[in-house]
Motif scaffolding. Structure first.
Motif, PDB file in Angstrom:
ATOM      1  N   GLY A 160      89.445   5.248  80.756  1.00 59.87           N
ATOM      2  CA  GLY A 160      89.354   3.999  81.502  1.00 59.87           C
ATOM      3  C   GLY A 160      89.270   2.791  80.594  1.00 59.87           C
ATOM      4  O   GLY A 160      89.905   1.754  80.846  1.00 59.87           O
ATOM      5  N   LEU A 161      88.499   2.908  79.503  1.00 61.53           N
ATOM      6  CA  LEU A 161      88.335   1.776  78.594  1.00 61.53           C
ATOM      7  C   LEU A 161      89.631   1.498  77.824  1.00 61.53           C
ATOM      8  O   LEU A 161      89.960   0.335  77.562  1.00 61.53           O
ATOM      9  CB  LEU A 161      87.194   2.046  77.615  1.00 61.53           C
ATOM     10  N   ALA A 162      90.385   2.537  77.474  1.00 59.32           N
ATOM     11  CA  ALA A 162      91.654   2.325  76.775  1.00 59.32           C
ATOM     12  C   ALA A 162      92.638   1.592  77.674  1.00 59.32           C
ATOM     13  O   ALA A 162      93.357   0.687  77.224  1.00 59.32           O
ATOM     14  CB  ALA A 162      92.232   3.665  76.320  1.00 59.32           C
ATOM     15  N   ALA A 163      92.667   1.972  78.952  1.00 60.00           N
ATOM     16  CA  ALA A 163      93.546   1.274  79.897  1.00 60.00           C
ATOM     17  C   ALA A 163      93.099  -0.169  80.089  1.00 60.00           C
ATOM     18  O   ALA A 163      93.927  -1.090  80.167  1.00 60.00           O
ATOM     19  CB  ALA A 163      93.561   2.004  81.236  1.00 60.00           C
ATOM     20  N   ALA A 164      91.788  -0.384  80.162  1.00 58.72           N
ATOM     21  CA  ALA A 164      91.262  -1.736  80.321  1.00 58.72           C
ATOM     22  C   ALA A 164      91.701  -2.631  79.166  1.00 58.72           C
ATOM     23  O   ALA A 164      92.066  -3.798  79.359  1.00 58.72           O
ATOM     24  CB  ALA A 164      89.738  -1.694  80.410  1.00 58.72           C
ATOM     25  N   ASP A 165      91.690  -2.085  77.962  1.00 63.89           N
ATOM     26  CA  ASP A 165      92.105  -2.837  76.778  1.00 63.89           C
ATOM     27  C   ASP A 165      93.570  -3.257  76.889  1.00 63.89           C
ATOM     28  O   ASP A 165      93.920  -4.426  76.663  1.00 63.89           O
ATOM     29  CB  ASP A 165      91.877  -1.973  75.535  1.00 63.89           C
ATOM     30  N   VAL A 166      94.443  -2.326  77.250  1.00 56.52           N
ATOM     31  CA  VAL A 166      95.871  -2.628  77.377  1.00 56.52           C
ATOM     32  C   VAL A 166      96.107  -3.697  78.445  1.00 56.52           C
ATOM     33  O   VAL A 166      96.872  -4.656  78.241  1.00 56.52           O
ATOM     34  CB  VAL A 166      96.657  -1.340  77.728  1.00 56.52           C
ATOM     35  N   LEU A 167      95.452  -3.550  79.579  1.00 53.22           N
ATOM     36  CA  LEU A 167      95.663  -4.482  80.695  1.00 53.22           C
ATOM     37  C   LEU A 167      95.136  -5.872  80.381  1.00 53.22           C
ATOM     38  O   LEU A 167      95.768  -6.881  80.709  1.00 53.22           O
ATOM     39  CB  LEU A 167      95.004  -3.919  81.958  1.00 53.22           C
ATOM     40  N   ARG A 168      93.965  -5.957  79.748  1.00 59.65           N
ATOM     41  CA  ARG A 168      93.414  -7.286  79.422  1.00 59.65           C
ATOM     42  C   ARG A 168      94.266  -7.998  78.379  1.00 59.65           C
ATOM     43  O   ARG A 168      94.437  -9.222  78.432  1.00 59.65           O
ATOM     44  CB  ARG A 168      91.973  -7.148  78.902  1.00 59.65           C
ATOM     45  N   ARG A 169      94.822  -7.263  77.428  1.00 61.47           N
ATOM     46  CA  ARG A 169      95.683  -7.891  76.431  1.00 61.47           C
ATOM     47  C   ARG A 169      96.917  -8.515  77.087  1.00 61.47           C
ATOM     48  O   ARG A 169      97.496  -9.470  76.557  1.00 61.47           O
ATOM     49  CB  ARG A 169      96.085  -6.885  75.352  1.00 61.47           C
ATOM     50  N   HIS A 430     101.574   8.593  85.068  1.00 67.45           N
ATOM     51  CA  HIS A 430     100.194   8.787  85.509  1.00 67.45           C
ATOM     52  C   HIS A 430      99.966   8.322  86.948  1.00 67.45           C
ATOM     53  O   HIS A 430      98.825   8.150  87.381  1.00 67.45           O
ATOM     54  CB  HIS A 430      99.198   8.112  84.546  1.00 67.45           C
ATOM     55  N   ALA A 431     101.058   8.138  87.705  1.00 64.53           N
ATOM     56  CA  ALA A 431     100.953   7.754  89.116  1.00 64.53           C
ATOM     57  C   ALA A 431     100.525   8.947  89.956  1.00 64.53           C
ATOM     58  O   ALA A 431     100.962  10.080  89.722  1.00 64.53           O
ATOM     59  CB  ALA A 431     102.292   7.227  89.610  1.00 64.53           C
ATOM     60  N   THR A 432      99.662   8.711  90.937  1.00 65.91           N
ATOM     61  CA  THR A 432      99.217   9.752  91.872  1.00 65.91           C
ATOM     62  C   THR A 432     100.047   9.705  93.146  1.00 65.91           C
ATOM     63  O   THR A 432     101.023   8.961  93.246  1.00 65.91           O
ATOM     64  CB  THR A 432      97.732   9.566  92.218  1.00 65.91           C
ATOM     65  N   SER A 433      99.618  10.466  94.127  1.00 65.79           N
ATOM     66  CA  SER A 433     100.311  10.501  95.411  1.00 65.79           C
ATOM     67  C   SER A 433     100.095   9.233  96.229  1.00 65.79           C
ATOM     68  O   SER A 433     100.788   9.016  97.222  1.00 65.79           O
ATOM     69  CB  SER A 433      99.838  11.714  96.225  1.00 65.79           C
ATOM     70  N   VAL A 451      90.609  11.988  72.338  1.00 65.84           N
ATOM     71  CA  VAL A 451      91.844  11.368  71.877  1.00 65.84           C
ATOM     72  C   VAL A 451      92.955  11.479  72.922  1.00 65.84           C
ATOM     73  O   VAL A 451      93.785  10.571  73.069  1.00 65.84           O
ATOM     74  CB  VAL A 451      92.284  11.960  70.520  1.00 65.84           C
ATOM     75  N   TRP A 452      92.956  12.559  73.703  1.00 65.43           N
ATOM     76  CA  TRP A 452      93.945  12.681  74.777  1.00 65.43           C
ATOM     77  C   TRP A 452      93.649  11.696  75.907  1.00 65.43           C
ATOM     78  O   TRP A 452      94.572  11.133  76.514  1.00 65.43           O
ATOM     79  CB  TRP A 452      93.984  14.111  75.314  1.00 65.43           C
ATOM     80  N   ALA A 453      92.381  11.477  76.196  1.00 62.75           N
ATOM     81  CA  ALA A 453      92.020  10.496  77.227  1.00 62.75           C
ATOM     82  C   ALA A 453      92.449   9.095  76.806  1.00 62.75           C
ATOM     83  O   ALA A 453      92.941   8.307  77.620  1.00 62.75           O
ATOM     84  CB  ALA A 453      90.517  10.533  77.483  1.00 62.75           C
ATOM     85  N   ILE A 454      92.275   8.777  75.510  1.00 56.73           N
ATOM     86  CA  ILE A 454      92.702   7.466  75.004  1.00 56.73           C
ATOM     87  C   ILE A 454      94.214   7.315  75.153  1.00 56.73           C
ATOM     88  O   ILE A 454      94.709   6.279  75.616  1.00 56.73           O
ATOM     89  CB  ILE A 454      92.276   7.285  73.542  1.00 56.73           C
ATOM     90  N   ARG A 455      94.955   8.356  74.787  1.00 57.40           N
ATOM     91  CA  ARG A 455      96.412   8.294  74.938  1.00 57.40           C
ATOM     92  C   ARG A 455      96.791   8.070  76.400  1.00 57.40           C
ATOM     93  O   ARG A 455      97.621   7.210  76.716  1.00 57.40           O
ATOM     94  CB  ARG A 455      97.049   9.589  74.421  1.00 57.40           C
ATOM     95  N   ASP A 456      96.184   8.853  77.298  1.00 60.31           N
ATOM     96  CA  ASP A 456      96.490   8.704  78.719  1.00 60.31           C
ATOM     97  C   ASP A 456      96.196   7.294  79.200  1.00 60.31           C
ATOM     98  O   ASP A 456      96.973   6.695  79.957  1.00 60.31           O
ATOM     99  CB  ASP A 456      95.670   9.702  79.541  1.00 60.31           C
ATOM    100  N   GLY A 457      95.044   6.753  78.797  1.00 58.22           N
ATOM    101  CA  GLY A 457      94.657   5.418  79.234  1.00 58.22           C
ATOM    102  C   GLY A 457      95.627   4.360  78.755  1.00 58.22           C
ATOM    103  O   GLY A 457      95.988   3.441  79.508  1.00 58.22           O
ATOM    104  N   GLY A 461      97.941   2.179  81.270  1.00 58.34           N
ATOM    105  CA  GLY A 461      97.895   0.721  81.253  1.00 58.34           C
ATOM    106  C   GLY A 461      99.295   0.131  81.250  1.00 58.34           C
ATOM    107  O   GLY A 461      99.597  -0.815  81.993  1.00 58.34           O
ATOM    108  N   THR A 462     100.179   0.703  80.433  1.00 61.31           N
ATOM    109  CA  THR A 462     101.569   0.233  80.374  1.00 61.31           C
ATOM    110  C   THR A 462     102.289   0.498  81.693  1.00 61.31           C
ATOM    111  O   THR A 462     103.040  -0.361  82.193  1.00 61.31           O
ATOM    112  CB  THR A 462     102.306   0.933  79.215  1.00 61.31           C
ATOM    113  N   SER A 463     102.060   1.671  82.295  1.00 68.40           N
ATOM    114  CA  SER A 463     102.690   1.999  83.581  1.00 68.40           C
ATOM    115  C   SER A 463     102.219   1.060  84.687  1.00 68.40           C
ATOM    116  O   SER A 463     103.007   0.647  85.545  1.00 68.40           O
ATOM    117  CB  SER A 463     102.389   3.449  83.968  1.00 68.40           C
ATOM    118  N   ILE A 464     100.936   0.732  84.678  1.00 65.17           N
ATOM    119  CA  ILE A 464     100.401  -0.174  85.697  1.00 65.17           C
ATOM    120  C   ILE A 464     101.015  -1.559  85.550  1.00 65.17           C
ATOM    121  O   ILE A 464     101.350  -2.220  86.549  1.00 65.17           O
ATOM    122  CB  ILE A 464      98.863  -0.229  85.607  1.00 65.17           C
TER     123      ILE A 464
END
Length: 477
Positions: A160-169, A430-433, A451-457, A461-464
């Motif tokens: 969640g925090l990795a995605a937050a970083d991408v989105l805020r940037r 990473h889109a759900t139903s 490290v896998w969670a960071i990659r996913d996040g 973030g990019t997909s969102i």
């Protein structure tokens, strides 16, 4: 010219940062590895062979550009090394400490395969980023343009925090909801300080807050706020809850007091390190002091438990694992650290029952390894008539984690899950139903690495961001 500083693996031997004495470190929760000095970090980085095909990078889930930041470190260009490191990794100071490098980058180092000893990649990564923090090179996020779209993230762990970083940037407004009173998830409450000191995590969370990420803590989705309410408040939602449901033990007496879940035990210890009041610890229920401790499991969580019990002053600490040392899933480096600190490993052993209330002993079955299972690992088989009783005052279950029933808890039956209970999400986007709802990390993968969670996040973030632009594009057309 640059390469003259490299390729020194033939003349310079592998060295890791000095470890604190096992007797001394077994009495506190400080990190056990000392910091590289600048000269030593440069020397060890210079051992890199600068391969044409860098297997270290290929086996890093984040695809970190390891050869380049090793070369920059060897040349003394540390700020540039940090910029290269953080370009692909949201939390390099955390990965440098807790990634199982022996299974990932370092385990696939070319010079390791040729018998010269791996480059100490993790220790150099830690050194680079710790230097960046000390020198003030780590800055709060400052988006070039603020956007009106908002994203709600459920879970303040690494994904969640990795995605937050991408989105805020990118200027998106981000709100992170978490059930705990501090952000960080397992980084904060699941991993002991001797592997990851808590000020490291808190500094990164503060950096995100200073960059505009909003945190709503002590917020249990499904109880304090509904999932539908979160969807209604935001243009997109990311599920990054992790998996916290402990796998249970079977057998007579498995419900006796004194048999506790690993995460409950580790959380209590970590809360004490923050100075919190923890009644379960103070009462002795989640405190190993003066007790004979048996930990059941062979993963990294089990290693965290046994080493925590040593530091709490247990009389003895034994780890039962049903396979042998070569087949255990946890880091061999952590096993070695635990043994140095006084933990005894009992291989090819599994519990089949418990005696006493509170627990007084574990009935142990001896095992042998038989034919390989579908994963290729040899399956443990029971040796008849070889059972024995192992005295225990505290038994810690470290058997892995399972997902909670999110569709049921959140009254959202349309959220599709797999037969294992994990959230079903596209592994690319990473889109759900549910439209506009994404999911990352352990709640999709099952219990896995940070490290896998960071990659996913980062990917989510990019997909969102792509998904957020689609409605605007459709309106323009």
């Amino acid at each position: 010219m640059a390469l003259q500083r490299m390729l020194k693996f033939v003349t310079v031997g592998k060295e890791t940062p000095e470890k604190r004495d096992a007797t001394a470190r077994a009495h506190d929760f400080n990190e056990i590895y000392r910091e590289f000095a600048a000269s030593k970090a440069a020397e060890q980085a210079s051992r890199c062979s600068q391969c044409g095909v860098p297997y270290c990078q290929a086996h890093c889930p984040l695809g970190n550009n390891i050869p380049d930041w090793l070369r920059l470190t060897a040349e003394g260009r540390l700020q540039e090394a940090y910029e290269i490191s953080q370009a692909t990794n949201t939390f390099p100071e955390i990965c440098g400490r807790i990634c199982p490098q022996d299974r990932l980058c370092e385990g696939n180092c070319v010079i390791e395969q040729s018998g010269h000893g791996t480059v100490t990649i993790g220790a150099v990564e830690k050194y680079i980023t710790d230097t960046a923090w000390d020198m003030g090179w780590v800055k709060p996020i400052q988006p070039a343009v603020e956007r009106v779209e908002t994203v709600g993230i459920i879970g303040a762990g690494p994904g969640g925090l990795a995605a937050a970083d991408v989105l805020r940037r990118a200027g998106v407004q981000v709100t992170v909801y978490d059930r705990n009173d501090r952000a960080g998830g397992l980084l904060t409450y699941g991993i002991p300080g001797f592997k990851l000191e808590k000020d490291v995590v808190m500094s990164r969370i503060a950096q995100l807050e200073q960059g505009g990420v909003q945190f709503v803590l002590n917020c249990n989705v499904g109880t304090d706020i509904s999932f539908d309410a979160i969807r209604g408040k935001h243009d997109a939602v990311l599920i990054a809850t992790g998996v916290y449901k402990t796998r249970d033990l079977d057998g007579p007496g498995a419900n006796a007091s004194g048999i506790v879940a690993a995460l409950d035990y580790l959380t209590a210890s970590n809360r004490k390190s923050f100075g919190d009041e923890v009644p379960e610890f103070d009462s002795g229920a989640l405190n190993a002091a003066g007790k004979r401790v048996v930990v059941i499991g062979g993963g990294d969580t089990a290693m965290d438990c046994v080493r925590t019990a040593i530091r709490q002053g247990a009389t003895s600490v034994k780890c039962l694992y049903r396979r042998d040392r070569a087949n255990m899933p946890g880091s061999q480096r952590e096993v070695q650290n635990a043994e140095e600190e006084g933990v005894e490993f009992v291989w090819l052993a599994a519990p089949c029952g418990f005696a006493g209330e509170p627990v007084q002993s574990v009935r142990v079955q001896k095992m042998r390894l038989g034919a390989p299972d579908k994963t290729g690992r040899q399956s443990p088989e029971l040796i008849e008539g070889a059972d024995y009783d192992e005295p225990a005052d505290l038994v810690i279950k470290a058997l892995g984690f399972e997902p909670e029933d999110l569709p049921g808890q959140w009254a959202t039956p349309a959220l599709e899950t797999t037969r294992w209970g994990t959230v079903k999400a596209d592994f690319g986007t990473h889109a759900t139903s549910l439209p506009g709802v994404f999911a990352v990390g352990d709640i999709v993968r099952g219990a896995s690495l940070v490290v896998w969670a960071i990659r996913d996040g980062r990917e989510a973030g990019t997909s969102i961001l792509t998904w957020l632009t689609q409605p605007a594009q459709a309106a323009a057309e």
